[in-house]
Design an enzyme around this catalytic site. Structure first.
Site, short mmCIF file in Angstrom:
data_model
loop_
_atom_site.label_atom_id
_atom_site.label_comp_id
_atom_site.label_asym_id
_atom_site.label_seq_id
_atom_site.Cartn_x
_atom_site.Cartn_y
_atom_site.Cartn_z
N GLN A 186 0.48 -1.65 0.06
CA GLN A 186 0.12 -0.31 -0.02
C GLN A 186 0.87 1.20 -0.35
O GLN A 186 0.72 2.60 -0.40
CB GLN A 186 -1.18 0.08 1.38
CG GLN A 186 -1.92 -1.00 1.40
CD GLN A 186 -3.00 -1.39 2.27
OE1 GLN A 186 -2.28 -0.69 3.81
NE2 GLN A 186 -4.10 -1.62 2.14
N GLU A 328 -2.97 -11.44 2.62
CA GLU A 328 -4.44 -11.74 3.13
C GLU A 328 -5.66 -13.11 3.15
O GLU A 328 -6.29 -13.55 4.03
CB GLU A 328 -5.20 -10.39 2.31
CG GLU A 328 -5.55 -11.53 0.80
CD GLU A 328 -6.42 -10.07 0.02
OE1 GLU A 328 -7.18 -10.10 -0.81
OE2 GLU A 328 -5.48 -8.78 -0.38
#
Length: 439
Positions: A186, A328
């Site tokens: 990110q 994830e």
């Protein structure tokens, strides 16, 4: 954060009634409509806010993370409203970015890491803060990059973390910047999304030893190009975004493939078949790797048109798995591994220590709490199946810990999940969807 710290932390701010995770009544036969992708949705929202014309986002996900992003953009002067005659679509109307506002990041990494570069384009100060758990998530690489681009940043707490203030001047010169994104992809995506609006664009070079979740950066590049932005990613770990306009778009949001994972994996634990419609033939979502992983663990998968079906027998095989590109999925795969017929080693996910919680410590602690054996390694977990017993699964305000607890509860009587409402971060009605799947 250590395992002991996780064990001892009371999480009083998230105290809620314990949810009794239901056992599977037998083999499943269910179709689950999974809401849209949070990762795509929040990228679309940022680009729509910076575009040269309004955008329409069809099938807009209304989860806590996307509602926080929408509220933050409104605070910066952007219109985000329901499309006329529907509650399933959002219309985003760009406007002049204004400061003098506060951004509540909640626990959303996409908000805290995507919007500082947008705030740098606003006129005036924008203060960022979030949930108590958000203040331990790393932000240093983004803040250092902004300072290198001559954007004023004031930190109000522990350096490299929330809270902080970005004081925008209505413009960012851009140019070149080095970023260590070893802790999160990110950090790269947040700068690339705004870079076309920088006067000189941006050349970003990753300098760290590892780069996790590369598919998420590929997702960012893909949505930028679809909006007419010129991006050169031909050199490994270097990205060049040319300055220019960002086109408004009419786009449909894909289902969240990582959020589909617990439902599809339920078929492996309970037996039977679970289907998820809307599965894309091609995708940049890391969850797109799931069918291949599940086949290695003993499932049968079939893509019929856009419907992915996973069929299981109740028997699960352990494996040695590098999840570097799809970290994830780790909590979901760890839950399966605790119920497998042989040990599992998960590698390449050291960056999960900086997610909503230290997911490696949390998973080790909670699987062990139920009688299992889960040991941390330098970059992952080794899970050795043991007979499990009921008990409370703590979630540490982490939505994927809650869904992992729900999976364990399918096979283990007496599992209770703390703060299952934290799933609203990315799935507005997880409990309803889970109950519907079980009939």
């Amino acid at each position: 954060m250590t395992t002991d710290a996780l064990t001892d932390r009371p999480d009083a701010e998230h105290a809620a009634a314990l949810w009794p995770a239901p056992q599977a009544p037998g083999p499943l036969d269910a179709t689950v409509e999974v809401p849209g992708s949070k990762s795509l949705m929040n990228r679309y929202l940022v680009l729509a806010a910076l575009a040269d014309s309004p955008s329409r986002l069809r099938g807009a996900l209304r989860s806590r993370d996307t509602l926080l992003m929408a509220a933050a953009l409104r605070a910066l002067g952007i219109g985000v409203e329901d499309a006329p005659g529907t509650t399933s679509d959002w219309v985003v109307t760009p406007g002049s970015l204004s400061g003098g506002s506060d951004v509540d990041c909640g626990l959303a990494g996409t908000v805290m890491r995507f919007l500082p570069a947008v705030a740098a384009l606003a006129e005036g100060p924008v203060r960022f803060d979030g949930d108590p758990h958000a203040r331990v998530r790393p932000m240093g690489p983004v803040l250092r990059a902004l300072r290198a681009l001559e954007v004023p940043v004031d930190e109000h707490g522990e350096p490299g973390h929330l809270p902080f203030t970005v004081t925008g001047r209505g413009r960012v010169r851009g140019g070149h910047v080095d970023v260590d994104a070893s802790g999160s992809s990110q950090f790269v995506s947040g700068l690339l999304l705004a870079a076309a609006r920088f006067e000189q664009g941006l050349t970003l070079r990753h300098t760290g030893p590892t780069l996790p979740s590369l598919p998420h950066i590929e997702m960012t590049v893909d949505v930028l190009r679809a909006a007419g932005v010129t991006v050169d990613d031909s050199r490994p770990t270097i990205w060049r975004v040319e300055p220019g306009t960002i086109a408004g778009r009419d786009v449909r949001v894909e289902p969240d493939l990582s959020n589909a994972a617990p439902f599809l994996c339920a078929a492996m634990i309970a037996g039977g078949t679970v289907r998820v419609p809307g599965w894309p033939a091609q995708t940049t979502q890391p969850g797109g790797l799931l069918p291949g992983i599940l086949e290695r663990m003993g499932a049968t998968t079939r893509l019929d048109g856009d419907v992915l079906a996973v069929t299981g027998t109740g028997r699960i095989h352990g494996l040695d798995l590098d999840l570097h590109a799809a970290g994830e999925l780790t909590p979901t795969i760890a839950a399966l591994a605790a119920l497998a017929d042989s040990p599992t080693r998960i590698r390449g996910v050291a960056h999960l220590r900086g997610h909503e919680t230290d997911r490696l410590a949390a998973l080790s602690t909670e699987i062990t709490r139920l009688g299992g054996q889960a040991e941390q390694t330098s970059d992952g977990l080794v899970i050795t199946p043991r007979p499990l017993t009921g008990g409370t699964v703590r979630t540490y305000a982490d939505h994927r810990m809650a869904t992992a607890g729900a999976l364990l509860g399918l096979a283990v009587p007496g599992v209770r999940v703390e703060d299952v409402a934290t799933t609203a971060k990315t799935i507005p009605d997880f409990v309803g969807l889970w109950s519907g799947m079980l009939g």
